[in-house]
Design a protein around this motif. Structure first.
Motif, PDB file in Angstrom:
ATOM      1  N   GLY A   1      40.060  42.080  57.548  1.00  0.00           N
ATOM      2  CA  GLY A   1      41.458  42.451  57.330  1.00  0.00           C
ATOM      3  C   GLY A   1      41.607  43.920  56.982  1.00  0.00           C
ATOM      4  N   PHE A   2      42.864  44.329  56.815  1.00  0.00           N
ATOM      5  CA  PHE A   2      43.132  45.702  56.374  1.00  0.00           C
ATOM      6  C   PHE A   2      44.348  45.721  55.468  1.00  0.00           C
ATOM      7  N   ALA A   3      44.492  46.818  54.728  1.00  0.00           N
ATOM      8  CA  ALA A   3      45.709  47.034  53.932  1.00  0.00           C
ATOM      9  C   ALA A   3      46.139  48.485  54.087  1.00  0.00           C
ATOM     10  N   ILE A   4      47.407  48.654  54.450  1.00  0.00           N
ATOM     11  CA  ILE A   4      47.988  49.987  54.565  1.00  0.00           C
ATOM     12  C   ILE A   4      48.752  50.266  53.273  1.00  0.00           C
ATOM     13  N   GLY A   5      48.576  51.455  52.707  1.00  0.00           N
ATOM     14  CA  GLY A   5      49.357  51.838  51.532  1.00  0.00           C
ATOM     15  C   GLY A   5      50.754  52.255  51.999  1.00  0.00           C
TER      16      GLY A   5
ATOM     17  N   HIS B   1      52.655  49.547  47.112  1.00  0.00           N
ATOM     18  CA  HIS B   1      53.018  48.498  48.078  1.00  0.00           C
ATOM     19  C   HIS B   1      52.055  48.526  49.263  1.00  0.00           C
ATOM     20  N   GLN B   2      51.700  47.368  49.701  1.00  0.00           N
ATOM     21  CA  GLN B   2      50.789  47.316  50.853  1.00  0.00           C
ATOM     22  C   GLN B   2      51.365  46.447  51.965  1.00  0.00           C
ATOM     23  N   ILE B   3      51.050  46.875  53.188  1.00  0.00           N
ATOM     24  CA  ILE B   3      51.301  46.053  54.374  1.00  0.00           C
ATOM     25  C   ILE B   3      49.917  45.716  54.899  1.00  0.00           C
ATOM     26  N   GLY B   4      49.576  44.446  54.939  1.00  0.00           N
ATOM     27  CA  GLY B   4      48.202  44.116  55.303  1.00  0.00           C
ATOM     28  C   GLY B   4      48.116  42.931  56.232  1.00  0.00           C
ATOM     29  N   ALA B   5      46.937  42.746  56.805  1.00  0.00           N
ATOM     30  CA  ALA B   5      46.714  41.623  57.713  1.00  0.00           C
ATOM     31  C   ALA B   5      45.306  41.078  57.491  1.00  0.00           C
ATOM     32  N   GLU B   6      45.168  39.777  57.639  1.00  0.00           N
ATOM     33  CA  GLU B   6      43.864  39.132  57.484  1.00  0.00           C
ATOM     34  C   GLU B   6      43.658  38.179  58.657  1.00  0.00           C
ATOM     35  N   LEU B   7      42.450  38.199  59.204  1.00  0.00           N
ATOM     36  CA  LEU B   7      42.107  37.267  60.277  1.00  0.00           C
ATOM     37  C   LEU B   7      40.955  36.403  59.770  1.00  0.00           C
TER      38      LEU B   7
ATOM     39  N   THR C   1      44.004  40.499  49.493  1.00  0.00           N
ATOM     40  CA  THR C   1      43.051  39.713  50.291  1.00  0.00           C
ATOM     41  C   THR C   1      42.572  38.482  49.531  1.00  0.00           C
ATOM     42  N   ALA C   2      42.218  38.688  48.269  1.00  0.00           N
ATOM     43  CA  ALA C   2      41.694  37.569  47.480  1.00  0.00           C
ATOM     44  C   ALA C   2      42.737  36.456  47.394  1.00  0.00           C
ATOM     45  N   SER C   3      43.997  36.834  47.206  1.00  0.00           N
ATOM     46  CA  SER C   3      45.056  35.815  47.112  1.00  0.00           C
ATOM     47  C   SER C   3      45.223  35.081  48.439  1.00  0.00           C
ATOM     48  N   VAL C   4      45.166  35.820  49.536  1.00  0.00           N
ATOM     49  CA  VAL C   4      45.314  35.184  50.856  1.00  0.00           C
ATOM     50  C   VAL C   4      44.189  34.172  51.069  1.00  0.00           C
ATOM     51  N   VAL C   5      42.992  34.573  50.695  1.00  0.00           N
ATOM     52  CA  VAL C   5      41.850  33.666  50.874  1.00  0.00           C
ATOM     53  C   VAL C   5      41.996  32.445  49.959  1.00  0.00           C
TER      54      VAL C   5
ATOM     55  N   ARG D   1      35.802  37.304  40.721  1.00  0.00           N
ATOM     56  CA  ARG D   1      34.839  36.696  41.637  1.00  0.00           C
ATOM     57  C   ARG D   1      34.863  37.319  43.021  1.00  0.00           C
ATOM     58  N   SER D   2      35.977  37.859  43.457  1.00  0.00           N
ATOM     59  CA  SER D   2      36.060  38.373  44.830  1.00  0.00           C
ATOM     60  C   SER D   2      35.813  39.870  44.899  1.00  0.00           C
ATOM     61  N   ILE D   3      36.589  40.641  44.176  1.00  0.00           N
ATOM     62  CA  ILE D   3      36.488  42.103  44.266  1.00  0.00           C
ATOM     63  C   ILE D   3      35.185  42.578  43.633  1.00  0.00           C
ATOM     64  N   GLY D   4      34.763  41.896  42.568  1.00  0.00           N
ATOM     65  CA  GLY D   4      33.476  42.220  41.951  1.00  0.00           C
ATOM     66  C   GLY D   4      33.654  42.883  40.602  1.00  0.00           C
ATOM     67  N   GLU D   5      32.851  42.428  39.643  1.00  0.00           N
ATOM     68  CA  GLU D   5      32.975  42.874  38.263  1.00  0.00           C
ATOM     69  C   GLU D   5      32.665  44.362  38.121  1.00  0.00           C
TER      70      GLU D   5
END
Ligand code: AMP
Length: 417
Positions: free
Chosen positions: A304-308, A127-133, A85-89, A54-58
């Protein structure tokens, strides 16, 4: 002998001393992000499959081909998260964060899973380091988020991180552009590769991502978003650019940057790094104003963003890497048959006082060879005579000077030389 097992293809074992560098990078992320008001969120690695559909898209590669999806023992479809991101939301909705006055600033650090073809910089567990606002329409929060990302990279020693920036406009702008792009490309359908022909029907904007030279040539004449951008979208993008310029954050507009996931609106960005080869994207992100609603929450404009992290470590500046080196231990060594229990007690007392200490063994020869391997500066020699007098000998392995000190003075001697 039993056959040794191997790790799953596309996964990695991370070992010391490299893991110390990973930890230091993560500590720096925590320090920088908390200065910007972010708190850490830890969500489950396992989520219901539907969350990502539902979030990332089929129609995306991630959902269509790359997810680790399986039925659990009760037959429910679950997926190892391919991004966070989807999990955070989901968590922000489920835990009642969104809906309360925001913005809510969350960061995460952790593994993600995608069934991609492994190559340098591309793994199946990465692995990702990410942030969401969550909960602010921007554009000033877009500026702030990018400022934080750039500040983090600068603190790791990257001298001039450059943000590649684009806007996808709001949903109506994007839809109109996507339709026009499909209309433009349809007459050239036969010249498109298989991937792009597929995308033409389900997600034409993704064709802009193509690396095929003849498709890129075709796209030179394609309609650009600029013709379809609403006034509000234009204003948002102008505000973001003005903010970046005021803060001295380097960026370049990249009209073909559309990113792989479906949920982006307005701002999208990427940071690429040289030295990574074909997989040169170090970080990606953007605004997703409708995602919270799409997942059943109240209207909550967010980004938000995600760093690899794997790639980040591959190109980490030497200045940061060398700052991570840990102090070599003090080696505690016996002589002339010192009982091991006495040595154990001395090592443990050094550690209790906060020193790095190792048990070197009961003979001097083997111990000094080990001290050499570990790069130790000091050995504490504990012969039976010394111990009987309540003393030990501190030997500087570099200058070869040594002196006897009271056991009670050992820590002070090691610290003050
Ligand atoms: P994305 O979630 O696709 O926006 O990716 C964000 C960042 O995660 C990318 O810029 C990469 O640095 C990193 N990344 C994505 N997929 C992989 C992978 N399979 N292996 C290693 N890093 C990855």
């Amino acid at each position: 002998m039993a056959t040794a097992l191997q790790r799953v293809k596309g996964t990695r074992d991370l070992l010391p001393p490299e893991t110390a560098v990973w930890s230091a990078v993560e500590s720096r992320a925590r320090a920088v992000f908390s200065r910007y008001g972010y708190g850490e969120i830890r969500t489950p690695i396992l989520e219901p499959t539907e969350l990502f559909v539902r979030s990332i898209g089929e129609a995306t590669d991630v959902v269509g081909k790359e997810m680790y999806t399986f039925a659990d023992r009760k037959g429910r479809s679950v997926t190892l998260r391919p991004e966070n991101t989807a999990s955070v939301v989901r968590a922000a909705i489920e835990e009642g964060l969104v809906g309360q006055p925001g913005p809510h600033k969350l960061f995460y650090i952790g593994p993600q899973f995608r069934y991609e073809r492994p190559q340098k910089g591309r793994y199946r567990q990465f692995h990702q380091i990410g942030a969401e606002l969550l909960g602010d329409p921007g554009p000033w929060t877009d500026v702030e988020l990018l400022a934080m990302l750039v500040a983090f990279l600068r603190e790791l020693g990257f001298t001039s991180p450059k943000v590649l920036l684009n806007t996808l406009g709001d949903a109506p702008s994007r839809l109109a552009w996507s339709g026009a792009l499909a209309d433009y490309l349809r007459p050239f359908r036969d010249q498109l590769g298989e991937d792009s022909r597929h995308r033409l029907e389900i997600n034409p904007l993704r064709i802009l991502d193509t690396k095929l030279p003849h498709e890129r040539l075709l796209l030179d004449g394609a309609p650009t978003l600029d013709d379809f951008l609403s006034d509000a979208s234009r204003e948002h993008f102008a505000g973001l650019r003005a903010g970046l310029e005021r803060l001295g954050i380097e960026y370049a507009i990249e009209p073909r940057l559309v990113r792989g996931l479906d949920y982006y609106t307005h701002t999208v960005f990427e940071i690429v790094a040289t030295g990574l080869g074909a997989q040169n994207a170090l970080c990606g992100g953007g605004r997703y104003d409708r995602l919270v609603e799409d997942l059943g929450g109240p209207p909550t404009p967010s980004l938000g963003f995600a760093i690899g992290e794997d790639r980040l470590l591959d190109v980490l500046p030497e200045s940061f890497r060398s700052s991570v080196a840990t102090a070599p231990p003090v080696l505690v060594v016996g002589a002339g048959g010192t009982p091991t229990l006495d040595l154990l007690e001395i090592v443990e007392s050094l550690r209790a006082a906060g020193e790095f200490a190792e048990l070197g063994g009961r003979t001097l020869k083997a111990a000094f060879a080990r001290a050499d391997r570990l790069g130790c500066q000091y050995a504490v020699v504990c012969g039976p005579d010394e111990l009987a007098a309540g003393e030990v000998t501190v030997r500087d392995l570099r200058s070869r000077e040594q002196r006897r000190v009271l056991r009670d003075e050992l820590v002070a001697t090691l610290r003050n030389g």
